[in-house]
Design a protein around this motif. Structure first.
Motif, PDB file in Angstrom:
ATOM      1  N   PRO A  88       0.693  -1.345   0.104  1.00 43.47           N
ATOM      2  CA  PRO A  88      -0.040  -0.066  -0.017  1.00 43.47           C
ATOM      3  C   PRO A  88       0.651   1.319   0.096  1.00 43.47           C
ATOM      4  O   PRO A  88       0.546   2.270  -0.648  1.00 43.47           O
ATOM      5  N   THR A  89       2.002   1.298   0.808  1.00 43.45           N
ATOM      6  CA  THR A  89       2.653   2.553   0.938  1.00 43.45           C
ATOM      7  C   THR A  89       3.502   3.010  -0.849  1.00 43.45           C
ATOM      8  O   THR A  89       3.428   3.849  -1.144  1.00 43.45           O
ATOM      9  N   LEU A  90       3.842   1.882  -1.260  1.00 38.18           N
ATOM     10  CA  LEU A  90       4.419   1.876  -2.579  1.00 38.18           C
ATOM     11  C   LEU A  90       3.583   2.385  -3.521  1.00 38.18           C
ATOM     12  O   LEU A  90       3.586   3.243  -4.388  1.00 38.18           O
ATOM     13  N   GLN A  91       2.251   1.791  -3.534  1.00 35.19           N
ATOM     14  CA  GLN A  91       1.196   2.196  -4.424  1.00 35.19           C
ATOM     15  C   GLN A  91       0.718   3.676  -4.286  1.00 35.19           C
ATOM     16  O   GLN A  91       0.413   4.490  -5.250  1.00 35.19           O
ATOM     17  N   ARG A  92       0.711   4.048  -3.052  1.00 33.61           N
ATOM     18  CA  ARG A  92       0.428   5.450  -2.733  1.00 33.61           C
ATOM     19  C   ARG A  92       1.465   6.252  -3.171  1.00 33.61           C
ATOM     20  O   ARG A  92       0.832   7.255  -3.911  1.00 33.61           O
ATOM     21  N   ALA A  93       2.502   5.961  -3.218  1.00 31.48           N
ATOM     22  CA  ALA A  93       3.607   6.929  -3.617  1.00 31.48           C
ATOM     23  C   ALA A  93       3.744   6.891  -5.162  1.00 31.48           C
ATOM     24  O   ALA A  93       3.770   8.227  -5.754  1.00 31.48           O
ATOM     25  N   VAL A 191       5.376  15.022   7.572  1.00 24.71           N
ATOM     26  CA  VAL A 191       4.051  15.534   6.835  1.00 24.71           C
ATOM     27  C   VAL A 191       3.391  14.716   6.033  1.00 24.71           C
ATOM     28  O   VAL A 191       1.792  14.940   5.955  1.00 24.71           O
ATOM     29  N   ARG A 192       3.576  13.600   5.698  1.00 23.86           N
ATOM     30  CA  ARG A 192       2.644  12.585   5.338  1.00 23.86           C
ATOM     31  C   ARG A 192       1.577  12.222   6.135  1.00 23.86           C
ATOM     32  O   ARG A 192       0.636  12.104   5.525  1.00 23.86           O
ATOM     33  N   PRO A 193       1.657  12.150   7.386  1.00 27.69           N
ATOM     34  CA  PRO A 193       0.534  11.714   8.127  1.00 27.69           C
ATOM     35  C   PRO A 193      -0.542  12.825   7.976  1.00 27.69           C
ATOM     36  O   PRO A 193      -1.921  12.581   8.152  1.00 27.69           O
ATOM     37  N   ALA A 194      -0.201  14.112   7.948  1.00 31.92           N
ATOM     38  CA  ALA A 194      -1.187  15.240   7.897  1.00 31.92           C
ATOM     39  C   ALA A 194      -1.765  15.440   6.537  1.00 31.92           C
ATOM     40  O   ALA A 194      -2.838  15.954   6.387  1.00 31.92           O
ATOM     41  N   SER A 195      -1.373  14.785   5.806  1.00 28.13           N
ATOM     42  CA  SER A 195      -1.877  15.032   4.238  1.00 28.13           C
ATOM     43  C   SER A 195      -2.735  13.707   3.869  1.00 28.13           C
ATOM     44  O   SER A 195      -2.867  12.726   4.407  1.00 28.13           O
TER      45      SER A 195
END
Length: 195
Positions: A88-93, A191-195
């Motif tokens: 999931p993290t790579l797909q989101r990227a 920054v990522r968790p906030a976005s």
């Protein structure tokens, strides 16, 4: 030791090794492409060989070549389907990179150029999203040149400022290159968790 480093840097293959490291860094984020450009920039100023302009142009050309190859891989092989990229993290990227490329290609490419996995994600996504090469590749070329100039000039500045010879300056430049990379990773993680 300074003479040994200067002798190695003066060899014609020093730039070939630099190009190889930077090119490999396009695919394998563990390869120290940034560190190599920064360290050779330090040696270039401390000893004059290789010339600083050659370090910058070699680094830029190798970075651009790696970006083009990643773009072509994305265009031809559609990385969203790869099993290794199904996390999931790579797909989101990859998805985030594709979205940014549609609206703000230059910002995405320039920003990602300084973020190891971001660079890979943006280049693969640009190819997979079929961003036109005539639009994408000139931006990637300028970003690669800006990146190489920044990395080499950081090394050059350190060589000019830090006393103690080439060995000390190279070690300080490597530490600073690693610290900048670590800082970018920490800031992005916050920054990522906030976005």
């Amino acid at each position: 030791m300074d003479e040994l480093i200067a002798g190695l840097a003066a060899k014609p293959w020093a730039l070939v090794v630099l190009a190889g490291l930077v090119f490999a860094d396009a695919f394998l984020v563990v390869v120290p492409g940034e560190v190599a450009v920064t360290a050779l920039g330090t040696v270039a100023v401390a000893h004059g060989l290789p010339p600083l302009w050659a370090v910058i142009l070699t680094g830029a050309a190798a970075a651009f070549a790696g970006d083009v190859c990643c773009y072509l891989v994305g265009r031809l092989l559609h990385p969203h389907r790869w099993r290794i990229l199904q996390r999931p993290t790579l797909q989101r990227a990859l998805d985030g990179a594709a979205r940014r490329l549609r609206t703000h290609a230059a910002t995405a490419v320039f920003t990602a150029r300084f973020i190891p996995f971001g660079r890979l994600a943006v280049n693969l996504s640009a190819g997979a999203a079929v961003v036109p090469a005539v639009r994408y590749l000139p931006i990637a070329a300028v970003a690669a040149l800006a990146w190489a100039a920044f990395q080499a000039l950081v090394g050059a500045a350190i060589a000019a400022i830090v006393p103690g010879g080439t060995v000390v300056a190279v070690l300080v430049s490597i530490a600073i290159a690693l610290a900048v990379g670590w800082t970018v990773d920490v800031v992005l993680a916050k920054v990522r968790p906030a976005s």
